[in-house]
Write a protein that holds these residues in place. Structure first.
Motif, PDB file in Angstrom:
ATOM      1  N   LEU A   1      45.892  13.755   5.892  1.00  0.00           N
ATOM      2  CA  LEU A   1      46.991  13.439   6.804  1.00  0.00           C
ATOM      3  C   LEU A   1      47.952  14.623   6.949  1.00  0.00           C
ATOM      4  O   LEU A   1      48.540  14.808   8.002  1.00  0.00           O
ATOM      5  CB  LEU A   1      47.738  12.193   6.320  1.00  0.00           C
TER       6      LEU A   1
ATOM      7  N   TRP B   1      43.411   7.934 -11.634  1.00  0.00           N
ATOM      8  CA  TRP B   1      42.939   7.193 -10.461  1.00  0.00           C
ATOM      9  C   TRP B   1      43.903   7.228  -9.296  1.00  0.00           C
ATOM     10  O   TRP B   1      43.469   7.477  -8.161  1.00  0.00           O
ATOM     11  CB  TRP B   1      42.531   5.773 -10.850  1.00  0.00           C
ATOM     12  N   PRO B   2      45.205   6.992  -9.516  1.00  0.00           N
ATOM     13  CA  PRO B   2      46.133   7.140  -8.379  1.00  0.00           C
ATOM     14  C   PRO B   2      46.015   8.513  -7.712  1.00  0.00           C
ATOM     15  O   PRO B   2      46.040   8.609  -6.486  1.00  0.00           O
ATOM     16  CB  PRO B   2      47.505   6.954  -9.029  1.00  0.00           C
ATOM     17  N   ILE B   3      45.839   9.581  -8.523  1.00  0.00           N
ATOM     18  CA  ILE B   3      45.749  10.920  -7.951  1.00  0.00           C
ATOM     19  C   ILE B   3      44.448  11.080  -7.159  1.00  0.00           C
ATOM     20  O   ILE B   3      44.442  11.569  -6.033  1.00  0.00           O
ATOM     21  CB  ILE B   3      45.852  11.980  -9.063  1.00  0.00           C
TER      22      ILE B   3
ATOM     23  N   ILE C   1      43.385  11.193   1.049  1.00  0.00           N
ATOM     24  CA  ILE C   1      44.138  10.575   2.146  1.00  0.00           C
ATOM     25  C   ILE C   1      45.319  11.461   2.531  1.00  0.00           C
ATOM     26  O   ILE C   1      45.485  11.846   3.689  1.00  0.00           O
ATOM     27  CB  ILE C   1      44.646   9.170   1.732  1.00  0.00           C
ATOM     28  N   ALA C   2      46.142  11.822   1.525  1.00  0.00           N
ATOM     29  CA  ALA C   2      47.359  12.579   1.817  1.00  0.00           C
ATOM     30  C   ALA C   2      47.038  13.992   2.314  1.00  0.00           C
ATOM     31  O   ALA C   2      47.683  14.488   3.235  1.00  0.00           O
ATOM     32  CB  ALA C   2      48.253  12.632   0.587  1.00  0.00           C
TER      33      ALA C   2
ATOM     34  N   MET D   1      47.344   9.190 -14.995  1.00  0.00           N
ATOM     35  CA  MET D   1      47.516   8.936 -13.564  1.00  0.00           C
ATOM     36  C   MET D   1      46.287   9.345 -12.773  1.00  0.00           C
ATOM     37  O   MET D   1      46.369   9.559 -11.563  1.00  0.00           O
ATOM     38  CB  MET D   1      48.721   9.723 -13.077  1.00  0.00           C
TER      39      MET D   1
ATOM     40  N   LEU E   1      42.718   8.866  -5.679  1.00  0.00           N
ATOM     41  CA  LEU E   1      42.760   8.100  -4.435  1.00  0.00           C
ATOM     42  C   LEU E   1      43.739   8.703  -3.429  1.00  0.00           C
ATOM     43  O   LEU E   1      43.489   8.698  -2.228  1.00  0.00           O
ATOM     44  CB  LEU E   1      43.162   6.646  -4.734  1.00  0.00           C
ATOM     45  N   THR E   2      44.877   9.214  -3.927  1.00  0.00           N
ATOM     46  CA  THR E   2      45.906   9.748  -3.019  1.00  0.00           C
ATOM     47  C   THR E   2      45.462  11.057  -2.381  1.00  0.00           C
ATOM     48  O   THR E   2      45.701  11.294  -1.196  1.00  0.00           O
ATOM     49  CB  THR E   2      47.227   9.971  -3.786  1.00  0.00           C
TER      50      THR E   2
ATOM     51  N   LEU F   1      51.245  19.139  -3.159  1.00  0.00           N
ATOM     52  CA  LEU F   1      50.247  18.786  -2.141  1.00  0.00           C
ATOM     53  C   LEU F   1      50.689  19.264  -0.765  1.00  0.00           C
ATOM     54  O   LEU F   1      49.900  19.794  -0.006  1.00  0.00           O
ATOM     55  CB  LEU F   1      50.022  17.270  -2.140  1.00  0.00           C
TER      56      LEU F   1
ATOM     57  N   VAL G   1      55.270  11.819  -9.502  1.00  0.00           N
ATOM     58  CA  VAL G   1      55.037  11.569  -8.075  1.00  0.00           C
ATOM     59  C   VAL G   1      55.720  12.652  -7.240  1.00  0.00           C
ATOM     60  O   VAL G   1      55.133  13.219  -6.314  1.00  0.00           O
ATOM     61  CB  VAL G   1      55.555  10.162  -7.685  1.00  0.00           C
TER      62      VAL G   1
ATOM     63  N   PHE H   1      53.811  15.972  -7.574  1.00  0.00           N
ATOM     64  CA  PHE H   1      52.540  15.972  -6.848  1.00  0.00           C
ATOM     65  C   PHE H   1      52.775  16.116  -5.346  1.00  0.00           C
ATOM     66  O   PHE H   1      52.079  16.883  -4.672  1.00  0.00           O
ATOM     67  CB  PHE H   1      51.763  14.680  -7.147  1.00  0.00           C
TER      68      PHE H   1
END
Lengths: 243, 122
Positions: free
Chosen positions: A119, A107-109, A115-116, A105, A111-112, A201, A194, A197
Motif C-alpha cells: 500500500l 506474526w503481526p509483523i 499489506i503495508a 511480534m 502479516l502487516t 517501513l 508499532v 516499525f
C-alpha cells in the motif's frame, strides 16, 4: 614568484581550490551537523521538525555561501557517505538485542509487512496516476519508502529518474516522521514497537534515525521495517512494472 | 582499538553482503544483506562483543551525518520537473499519510489480537 593573482583573489577562490580534496566538504558537513544539533536543542526539539531537516538546510546554506558547485560537493561527500554501508550493517546489533521483542511480534509483523509495504507503493501510484503523472514520474515515485541504496537499484530496473527518485525518498522520509507523530496522537498509539516499525517501513533510514531518538527498541523495529520493506519492494516493483 | 576492531567486523559484513549482491545479482544492497547476515550471525553465536557493540553505537549515533548530504540534493534539483510537481507532491504527501496510518492501525490491531503479541519484558 610573481603570481598573477593578488592575495585577495587567491582568498576568493580558496573554497574552490580546497574543494579539490574531500576535506573541506567533510569539515563542512560535520560542522553543519553540530550547528544543527545546537539549533535543534535551542528551539526545544520540536516533534514536527525531524532533525535532518535543519541539518540539511544549514549544509545547503553553507554550500551556497561558499559558492561550491553541488557536483563537487557531492564528490567530496561520497567519502563520508561510504560509511553508510557499515552503518547499515551496524543496525543489526540493536536488531539482535531486541530479538525477543521481535519474536513476540513475529506474526503481526509477517502479516502487516506485505499489506503495508504494497500500500505504501499503491496509494501513491494511484494518486499520481489520477493526477496525470508520466510513466517516468510513476517509476520514480514507486520506490519512495525504500532505503536509498536499494531504491537506486530498483530504479535502474523500472526506469526511474534518479534525481526525482532521490527527492521522492527524502520527502517521504521526512514526511513519514511527521505523519507518525500526528497519527500516533490521533489514534492514541503508544506501543514503541508499532511506532518504530511504521517509521522504518514508510520512512526508511530517515524514519529509523527518528526511531532511535525514541528508544533502542523503536530503533530496532524501525531497522527491521526498513530491511523487510527494502527486500519486499525490490521483489515487488520489477514484477509490477513489467505487467 | 576495540572500536576499530568492531568497525572492521562491520566493514567485513558489508563486504560480504556486497559480494553476495554482485555474485548472485540480487537487487538488495550490500548494506541490507550485511545487516541481515550480522543479525543471523549474532543469533547463532548468541552474543554481541563489546567491540561490535561499541562500533555499532558510534555509527548509529552519527546516522544523520551520513544522510544529510543526500538530503541537500533537494535544494539543488527543484525546477527540473516543472509541470509534474503537483502530481508528485500530492501523491507523496497523501500517499505517505495513508500508508503510515495503515501500518500503525494494522500492526497495532494484530499485535493485540494475536496471542503472541503480549510482551512486556521491560
Amino acid at each position: 614568484m610573481n603570481s598573477p593573482l593578488t592575495v585577495w583573489e587567491r582568498l576568493l577562490t580558496l573554497s574552490h581550490v580546497l574543494a579539490d580534496t574531500p576535506m573541506l566538504v567533510i569539515a563542512m558537513t560535520i560542522l553543519a551537523f553540530f550547528a544543527a544539533n545546537s539549533v535543534y536543542i535551542a528551539i526545544g526539539r520540536p516533534v514536527w521538525l525531524p532533525p535532518v531537516v535543519p541539518a540539511a538546510t544549514i549544509l545547503a546554506g553553507m554550500i551556497a555561501l561558499l559558492g561550491l558547485d553541488p557536483d563537487s560537493y557531492r564528490e567530496g561527500a561520497n567519502w563520508l557517505m561510504l560509511l553508510l554501508g557499515p552503518a547499515t550493517v551496524a543496525l543489526g546489533v540493536p536488531l539482535y538485542q531486541n530479538i525477543h521483542h521481535i519474536r513476540a511480534m513475529l506474526w503481526p509483523i509477517v502479516l502487516t509487512l506485505p499489506i503495508a509495504a504494497s500500500l505504501a507503493v499503491g496509494y501513491t501510484l494511484v494518486i499520481a496516476w489520477a493526477l496525470g503523472a508520466s510513466p517516468t514520474v510513476m517509476a520514480s515515485l514507486a520506490p519512495k519508502s525504500v532505503t536509498a541504496a536499494i531504491a537506486l537499484g530498483i530504479g535502474d530496473i523500472i526506469g526511474s529518474s534518479v534525481p526525482m527518485l532521490m527527492a521522492a525518498l527524502l520527502i517521504t522520509g521526512v514526511f513519514t516522521t511527521l505523519c507518525v507523530e500526528v497519527a500516533t496522537r490521533l489514534l492514541n498509539i503508544t506501543d514503541e514497537r508499532v511506532i518504530g516499525f511504521a517509521l522504518g517501513l514508510n520512512g526508511h533510514a530517515i524514519g529509523t534515525v527518528r526511531a532511535f531518538e525514541i528508544s533502542s527498541t523503536a530503533g530496532a523495529f524501525s531497522s527491521l521495517g526498513m530491511s523487510l520493506t527494502g527486500l519486499f519492494t525490490a521483489l515487488l516493483l520489477p514484477v509490477l512494472f513489467n505487467l | 582499538m576495540s572500536i576499530l576492531r568492531g568497525f572492521l567486523i562491520l566493514v567485513l559484513f558489508f563486504l560480504l553482503g556486497e559480494s553476495l549482491r554482485l555474485v548472485f545479482l540480487v537487487p538488495i544492497s550490500g548494506g541490507i544483506l550485511g545487516l541481515m547476515l550480522l543479525t543471523l550471525y549474532l543469533m547463532v553465536t548468541g552474543g554481541v562483543g563489546n567491540a561490535v557493540a561499541g562500533a555499532s553505537q558510534a555509527l548509529i549515533s552519527v546516522l544523520i551525518l551520513l544522510i544529510m548530504p543526500g538530503l541537500t540534493e533537494i535544494f539543488f534539483i527543484s525546477g527540473k520537473f516543472t509541470g509534474q510537481w503537483l502530481a508528485v507532491s500530492v501523491s507523496l504527501l497523501v500517499g505517505t499519510f495513508l500508508s503510515v496510518v495503515t501500518t500503525l492501525v494494522l500492526l497495532n490491531v494484530l499485535a493485540r489480537k494475536l496471542p503472541s503479541g503480549s510482551s512486556n519484558h521491560e
